[in-house]
Write an enzyme that holds these catalytic residues in place. Structure first.
Site, PDB file in Angstrom:
ATOM      1  N   SER A 125      -0.835  -2.157  -8.578  1.00  0.00           N
ATOM      2  CA  SER A 125       0.430  -1.417  -8.646  1.00  0.00           C
ATOM      3  C   SER A 125       1.372  -1.839  -7.534  1.00  0.00           C
ATOM      4  CB  SER A 125       0.134   0.083  -8.522  1.00  0.00           C
ATOM      5  OG  SER A 125       1.315   0.822  -8.315  1.00  0.00           O
ATOM      6  N   TYR A 150      -3.275   7.682  -3.995  1.00  0.00           N
ATOM      7  CA  TYR A 150      -3.272   6.775  -5.149  1.00  0.00           C
ATOM      8  C   TYR A 150      -2.953   5.351  -4.703  1.00  0.00           C
ATOM      9  CZ  TYR A 150      -1.363   4.115  -9.008  1.00  0.00           C
ATOM     10  OH  TYR A 150      -1.088   3.101  -9.903  1.00  0.00           O
ATOM     11  N   LYS A 154      -5.358   1.644  -4.588  1.00  0.00           N
ATOM     12  CA  LYS A 154      -5.001   0.320  -5.108  1.00  0.00           C
ATOM     13  C   LYS A 154      -5.106  -0.740  -4.013  1.00  0.00           C
ATOM     14  CE  LYS A 154      -4.296   1.480  -9.356  1.00  0.00           C
ATOM     15  NZ  LYS A 154      -5.270   1.074 -10.399  1.00  0.00           N
TER      16      LYS A 154
END
Length: 341
Positions: A125, A150, A154
């Site tokens: 991402s 989050y 990643k």
């Protein structure tokens, strides 16, 4: 060749399964149905004429992952989508995100590193860049401290893959994509969040159809053209096709490094208010929204430099924001019509 697609009944995963099957690959899907539905299989079949294998499985269960690879010992290529993906939710429940996004990745890689040759496509991402210093963001931009759990998962995921690839037969491509929206033009599959949508476009379409009262726009005091956050919105079909191109690159041994990284976006930044305007244009109806305070974890602006993917992968986006929004709106209307009949 059989390709494992984890999270293959989810939004991006299901569209990638379609593109893989259209290219002649055999697909086996792992999904725990935590944010998806087994009914998506029907949509995949309607588009491709072929049903992929499906295993309901939670990748956090190490023994289940081991059992899967014993059963499917011919699987050595994986496209890994299965992960929790909402910034706001990750801030509220970080342990859920660390368990789901990191443990599942480790268990998959433990199985793949035993293969004589293995290929891994990772769903990364643009959040790994944090608030980048320059726009557009290219792959050489520094990885800054994550602004949410989050985003951190990643970053950590990319580091784990790079470390394992150095010491194993795994070759990997990390695809850092920006904001996927839209649906398949057939309207047979699309984004179908369970509960209140965490992403902008499905919340917009659900509001447009009357399921939500209004959209909360988080902040209008950012240093942008209209004060709202800017993102790079890419049509999910364009994104899915890039995964197939990346996989073929690994299968044909065209990768120049054990781990390669590509941004996937349109190269165009659109503000929240511009996305709302796009919806009003394609739907022909006014849209209700309210400006509220900023949300923790949101970056001001992020849009991609796509030069590397365009040049090396030979991949480019084909759809505009309006086209992607129109497909999302067509999908929303279809599923609500079917649900209420």
């Amino acid at each position: 060749m059989k390709i494992l697609v984890t999270g293959g009944l989810g939004f991006i995963g299901s569209h990638t399964v379609v593109e893989l099957q259209n290219k002649g690959f055999d697909v086996v899907i792992i999904d725990n149905l935590s944010n998806s539905s087994e009914s998506v299989l029907k949509g995949i079949v309607a588009i491709t004429g072929k049903e992929p294998q499906f295993e309901k499985l939670d990748l956090r269960e190490k023994a289940s992952v081991q059992t899967f690879f014993k059963k499917h010992n011919d699987v050595s290529s994986v496209i890994h989508f299965a992960a929790s993906k909402a910034v706001g939710e990750s801030v509220k429940n970080p342990l859920l995100y660390y368990e789901n996004n990191i443990a599942s990745l480790i268990y998959l890689l433990q199985e793949l590193q035993e293969k004589t040759e293995a290929h891994f496509i990772f769903s990364s991402s643009c959040t790994v860049y944090g608030q980048a210093d320059e726009m557009p963001i290219d792959e050489s931009a520094p990885i800054k401290p994550a602004m949410s759990p989050y985003g951190n998962t990643k970053q950590i995921g990319e580091e784990i893959i790079s470390d394992v690839a150095k010491m194993s037969s795994i070759n990997a491509i990390l695809l850092r994509y920006f904001n996927p929206i839209g649906s398949h033009p057939s309207a047979e599959i699309g984004e179908l969040p369970i509960g209140v949508p965490q992403n902008l476009v499905p919340f917009i379409t659900q509001t447009g159809i009357g399921l939500r009262k209004e959209l909360m726009v988080y902040g209008n005091d950012y240093p942008t053209v209209d004060g709202t956050c800017i993102r790079d919105y890419i049509h999910v079909v364009d994104l899915a096709k890039a995964h197939v191109v990346a996989l073929e690159r690994l299968l044909e041994n065209k990768n120049e490094d054990k781990v390669e990284i590509f941004n996937l976006g349109t190269g165009i930044g659109s503000s929240v208010l511009e996305v709302i305007s796009s919806f009003e244009k394609v739907s022909g109806k006014p849209f209700p929204y309210k400006i509220v305070d900023r949300r923790e974890g949101d970056v001001t602006m992020a849009y991609a430099s796509t030069d590397k993917a365009n040049t090396i992968l030979g991949w480019k986006t084909a759809s505009s924001l309006d086209q992607a929004m129109e497909s999302a709106w067509n999908w929303e209307q279809k599923i609500r019509k079917n649900n209420f009949q």
